[in-house]
Design an enzyme around this catalytic site. Structure first.
Site, PDB file in Angstrom:
ATOM      1  CE1 TYR A 229       0.095  -2.053   6.075  1.00 14.98           C
ATOM      2  CE2 TYR A 229       1.743  -1.620   4.006  1.00 14.98           C
ATOM      3  CZ  TYR A 229       0.431  -1.632   4.456  1.00 14.98           C
ATOM      4  OH  TYR A 229      -0.389  -1.337   3.815  1.00 14.98           O
TER       5      TYR A 229
ATOM      6  CE  LYS B 205     -13.510  -4.991  14.296  1.00 11.09           C
ATOM      7  NZ  LYS B 205     -15.062  -4.586  14.209  1.00 11.09           N
TER       8      LYS B 205
ATOM      9  CG  ASP C 233     -16.372  -2.038  12.105  1.00 10.21           C
ATOM     10  OD1 ASP C 233     -15.941  -1.260  12.827  1.00 10.21           O
ATOM     11  OD2 ASP C 233     -17.141  -2.964  12.508  1.00 10.21           O
TER      12      ASP C 233
ATOM     13  CG  ASP D 160      -3.092   0.374   2.330  1.00 10.01           C
ATOM     14  OD1 ASP D 160      -2.706   1.194   1.289  1.00 10.01           O
ATOM     15  OD2 ASP D 160      -3.348  -0.972   2.197  1.00 10.01           O
TER      16      ASP D 160
ATOM     17  CG  ASP E 127      -6.833   2.089  -2.046  1.00  8.90           C
ATOM     18  OD1 ASP E 127      -5.754   2.916  -1.878  1.00  8.90           O
ATOM     19  OD2 ASP E 127      -6.969   1.246  -3.092  1.00  8.90           O
TER      20      ASP E 127
HETATM   21  C1  IPM Z   1       0.059   2.458  -0.538  1.00  8.15           C
HETATM   22  C2  IPM Z   1       0.286   1.259  -1.145  1.00  8.15           C
HETATM   23  C3  IPM Z   1       1.361   0.549  -0.262  1.00  8.15           C
HETATM   24  C4  IPM Z   1       0.873   0.066   1.146  1.00  8.15           C
HETATM   25  C5  IPM Z   1       1.960  -0.769  -0.961  1.00  8.15           C
HETATM   26  C6  IPM Z   1       2.148  -0.800  -2.391  1.00  8.15           C
HETATM   27  C7  IPM Z   1       2.995  -1.492  -0.203  1.00  8.15           C
HETATM   28  O1  IPM Z   1      -0.783   0.472  -1.017  1.00  8.15           O
HETATM   29  O2  IPM Z   1       0.983   3.069  -0.421  1.00  8.15           O
HETATM   30  O3  IPM Z   1      -1.092   2.736   0.027  1.00  8.15           O
HETATM   31  O4  IPM Z   1       0.286  -0.892   1.501  1.00  8.15           O
HETATM   32  O5  IPM Z   1       1.245   0.885   1.985  1.00  8.15           O
HETATM   33 MN    MN Z   2      -2.410   1.479  -0.479  1.00  7.44          MN
END
Ligand code: IPM
Ligand code: MN
Ligand code: NAD
Length: 350
Positions: free
Chosen positions: A135, A186, A219, A243, A247
């Site tokens: 990042y 990893k 993984d 990140d 999700d």
């Molecule tokens: C999150 C988002 C951000 C990230 C993006 C929008 C830059 O996916 O906050 O999880 O990757 O951190």
């Molecule tokens: Mn994200």
């Protein structure tokens, strides 16, 4: 003294879920002790006058505010995503908000896409490193557009950065009565970065003898999160893996519309935002789930010392989920505003 909160609704559904969450905060009465200041940093503002965030923006946030409440940034009209990078990643990096705390809690069995998983089976937190990794946007392109093109993207891991986020995870576990901290990386492939994480994790773990420490490759962690989420308590990992796994983790708690987060540097102005993005196809339709933002507002209130108010919000959200007073993504029939209004009313009655 009143607490001061900077509010940045941002783009897309951020403009709907943030006002919705603020209506719930008002219902707790905490707003009597809070001054809110709204900022229009967004794609609209960028397209209007080229401003992403003013040059003194970060210093001002740190100086004049106790917390920042952000919706989401990202808009198809800004394909470079430059405003989101400068505003959102700007806050995380320039304000050094090194721990991205993402709680993962299943509120009702009906929300989980996994078979036979109860709320008590999904209750962990991810501590994501928030200021390093790929990042930092260091790298480059050579011979762009040719068959010989070379692209590099460097993964930064500093001893200081790794150590402080691991320590944050152990301190969090200790403070919240959590028993286990698992570090995920990893290191079987990314040996340099992984080696640093491995060594530092082992060194820090020794100082927290009462907390069980373990390791899992990322993984394998994804596989375990789907097969047996109950085993997790506190997970600490780097920026990129954090990140991705959050999700996935959001999906097992009912989707991105349910997930909350805080970007924290203890003792400094911290930033709170739902995990989801601006969801452009949902924007302006009153269909986005406001609960991720409402739970985020509760995290922020708790961080600022409004513990009873935060508990009221969490209880009202639980009731909304159980009674299906929710948006369609989590089984209800309400709109964004109606869901927030039901939760606000439940909070005011409690
Ligand atoms: C999150 C988002 C951000 C990230 C993006 C929008 C830059 O996916 O906050 O999880 O990757 O951190
Ligand atoms: Mn994200
Ligand atoms: P997204 O989170 O915006 O949406 C992905 C999907 O998740 C949606 O299509 C929807 O099905 C679901 N979803 C998300 N939020 C929801 C909600 N509140 N209620 C119901 N369903 C919801 O991710 P994306 O589509 O990959 O990204 C859209 C834009 O948002 C991009 O510009 C991206 O860069 C940005 N983004 C910003 C942030 C942030 O500001 N923190 C986070 C992630 C993505």
């Amino acid at each position: 003294m009143k607490k001061r909160i900077a509010v940045v609704p941002g783009d897309g559904i951020g403009k709907e879920v943030i006002p919705a969450a603020l209506s719930v905060v008002r219902a707790t009465g905490a707003d009597q002790s809070i001054d809110f200041t709204e900022f229009d940093w967004s794609a609209d503002r960028y397209l209007k006058d080229g401003t992403t965030i003013p040059s003194d923006g970060f210093a001002m946030l740190e100086r004049d505010f106790d917390a920042i409440f952000v919706g989401a940034l990202g808009d198809p009209r800004v394909p470079t995503n430059i405003h989101a990078k400068e505003i959102l990643l700007g806050m995380r990096f320039k304000m050094d908000l090194y721990a991205n705390l993402r709680p993962v809690k299943l509120l009702d069995e009906s929300l989980c896409p996994l078979k036979n998983v109860k709320p008590s089976d999904v209750d962990f937190v991810v501590v994501r490193e928030n200021t390093e990794g790929p990042y930092v946007d260091s790298g480059g392109v050579l011979k762009q557009g040719t068959a010989d093109e070379v692209a590099t993207q460097e993964d930064f891991n500093t001893r200081k950065g790794v150590e402080r986020v691991i320590r944050f995870a152990f301190d969090y576990a200790r403070k919240h009565g959590r028993k286990k901290v698992l570090m995920s990386d990893k290191s079987n492939v990314m040996t340099f970065a992984g080696g640093l994480w491995q060594r530092v994790f082992k060194l820090v773990a020794v100082e927290y003898a009462e907390i069980q420490s373990s390791h899992m490759y990322v993984d394998a962690l994804c596989m375990h999160m789907v097969r047996d989420p109950k085993q997790f308590d506190v997970i600490v990992t780097n920026n990129m893996f954090g990140d991705i796994i959050t999700d996935l983790a959001a999906a097992i708690q009912g989707g991105l519309g349910m997930a909350a987060s805080g970007n924290i540097h203890p003792g400094k102005t911290s930033m709170f935002e739902p995990v989801h993005g601006s969801a452009p196809p949902f924007a302006g339709k009153n269909i986005a789930n406001p609960i991720g933002s409402i739970l985020t507002s509760a995290m922020m209130l708790e961080h600022l010392g409004f513990t009873a108010e935060a508990e009221k919000i969490n209880a009202a959200v639980l009731a909304a989920v159980q009674q299906k007073k929710t948006t369609q993504d989590v089984g209800g029939t309400l709109g964004t505003k109606e869901c927030a209004a039901w939760i606000a009313e439940t909070v005011s009655k409690s």
